[in-house]
Design an enzyme around this catalytic site. Sequence first.
Site, PDB file in Angstrom:
ATOM      1  CB  THR A 272      -5.895   2.754 -21.233  1.00 17.88           C
ATOM      2  OG1 THR A 272      -6.171   2.790 -22.585  1.00 17.88           O
ATOM      3  CG2 THR A 272      -7.643   2.924 -20.549  1.00 17.88           C
TER       4      THR A 272
ATOM      5  CD  GLU B 125      -4.049   4.600   0.557  1.00 18.88           C
ATOM      6  OE1 GLU B 125      -3.103   3.812   1.319  1.00 18.88           O
ATOM      7  OE2 GLU B 125      -5.121   4.350   0.873  1.00 18.88           O
TER       8      GLU B 125
ATOM      9  CG  ASP C 196      -9.396   9.348 -23.670  1.00 20.63           C
ATOM     10  OD1 ASP C 196      -8.495   8.372 -23.915  1.00 20.63           O
ATOM     11  OD2 ASP C 196     -10.563   8.761 -23.087  1.00 20.63           O
TER      12      ASP C 196
ATOM     13  CE1 TYR D  42      -4.440   0.260  -0.465  1.00 17.72           C
ATOM     14  CE2 TYR D  42      -4.277  -1.556   1.095  1.00 17.72           C
ATOM     15  CZ  TYR D  42      -5.055  -0.868   0.537  1.00 17.72           C
ATOM     16  OH  TYR D  42      -6.314  -1.174  -0.140  1.00 17.72           O
TER      17      TYR D  42
ATOM     18  CE  LYS E 210      -8.446   1.018 -24.703  1.00 13.01           C
ATOM     19  NZ  LYS E 210      -8.770   1.862 -23.582  1.00 13.01           N
TER      20      LYS E 210
ATOM     21  NE  ARG F 256      -7.885  -4.372 -18.405  1.00 13.05           N
ATOM     22  CZ  ARG F 256      -8.183  -4.544 -19.732  1.00 13.05           C
ATOM     23  NH1 ARG F 256      -7.588  -5.441 -20.433  1.00 13.05           N
ATOM     24  NH2 ARG F 256      -9.129  -3.794 -20.401  1.00 13.05           N
TER      25      ARG F 256
HETATM   26  N1  DSN Z   1     -13.286  -0.575 -23.674  1.00 15.95           N
HETATM   27  C1  DSN Z   1     -12.499   0.235 -24.612  1.00 15.95           C
HETATM   28  C2  DSN Z   1     -12.445  -0.100 -25.909  1.00 15.95           C
HETATM   29  O1  DSN Z   1     -12.492  -1.268 -26.358  1.00 15.95           O
HETATM   30  O2  DSN Z   1     -12.252   0.881 -26.728  1.00 15.95           O
HETATM   31  C3  DSN Z   1     -12.861   1.912 -24.026  1.00 15.95           C
HETATM   32  O3  DSN Z   1     -13.034   2.109 -22.949  1.00 15.95           O
END
Ligand code: DSN
Length: 418
Positions: free
Chosen positions: A227, A57, A201, A55, A230, A236
């Site tokens: 994120t 914080e 984003d 942890y 991707k 993740r």
């Molecule tokens: N779930 C993501 C996507 O597949 O584009 C977006 O949040």
Amino acid sequence: MKFVDEPLSASDPKVAALVRAEERRQADTIRLIPSENYVSRAVLEASGSVFTNKYSEGYAQKRYYEGQQNVDPLESLAQERACALFGAEHANVQPYSGSPANLAVYFAFLQPGAKVMGLALPMGGHLTHGWNVSITGKYFQPVQYGVRKDTGRIDMDEVRDLARRERPALVWAGGTAYSRFWDFAAFAEIAKEIGARFAVDMAHIAGLVAGQAHPSPILHADVVSTTTHKTLRGPRGGMLLCKQPYAAAIDKAVFPGLQGGPHDHNTAALAVALNEAAQPAFKEYAHQVVANAKVLAAELMARGFHVVSGGTDNHLILVDLTNKAVPGKVAAKALDKAGIELNYNSVPYDTRKPFDPSGIRLGTPSVSSRGMGEAEMKQIAAWIDRVVSKPDDDTAAKVLAEVLEVTRRFPAPGILLK
Ligand code: DSN
């Protein structure tokens, strides 16, 4: 205390079997969901490390728990690598994923009820850019722009007119099913004119930006969210990059505003992924992702598929199947049986419902991570055509046999099959 040192296969054979089965599925499948990828063994190892036990914080040197001798340098390393990779002034690597990262942007800059402008979800945007079922559309006042019906593209004149009329306090660029370059400079200019904050984003395109296969939003936006799993090919998680004057507000919004302890095992894996993304090989990868998507889109169009906007500038392809008389869900399920994994998706101005829409969304991050190139993209387009033309079990079984022959020639990164 036998459980402590037992391997997963001995301590929980049911979960172990599901992990093995998922490894096999990911290895055997042509994975085309554009938001997914394969991480390296190093990223997997870091995310499965003992940092999951900790942890922490707070932020480096200002924590609420002791024992941060390794977490502090780890988080600082991830921040430094993120800033260096993207040319950012400040990085917060603690958001649990993209939606919490975006919520932190609202919390940092807005009061409840403020107007926010983003690309509508059915036009290719994201839930958290003010769509009505999301907290961002319920606790804030959404103003949504779309894409043109004739071009499938965002029209910056329409965006400017809407912004001038509605005067939102926050403007979002970015989406989940938009395959064209974003004019970040034009968005920034519009936001400046109306005194709004400008957020990008870049979740879908972060790896392409890192690999210089897509224009970067960093110099134009007040804050950039992403994120990390991707095209960036990390664990993740989420991340926020911003200009220095906004650093304190963004940090405060993430912790203590929204979250408790950061997921330090993810921070470790992110640091590894950011280092991988800084290597010359990643730049080649990012360019291959785009080259593959262009070939796949062109091959689909040559077979009569209606690709929204007439092609792609990034990793993603949105196909309207209306002219094929096959709903997106029927096509996606038949393709899944054939070992080709993608998702059904609404297309702009869809006349069908979101849970049974007209389109499919596909992309090339995962197949490019396996080393597939133009020849395989042509083959994939031919398979998709065969299955969509005849979405029955017999066709799926025949295509699956061919898919397995190809996936075995291109081993899935990070997966050692047992
Ligand atoms: N779930 C993501 C996507 O597949 O584009 C977006 O949040």
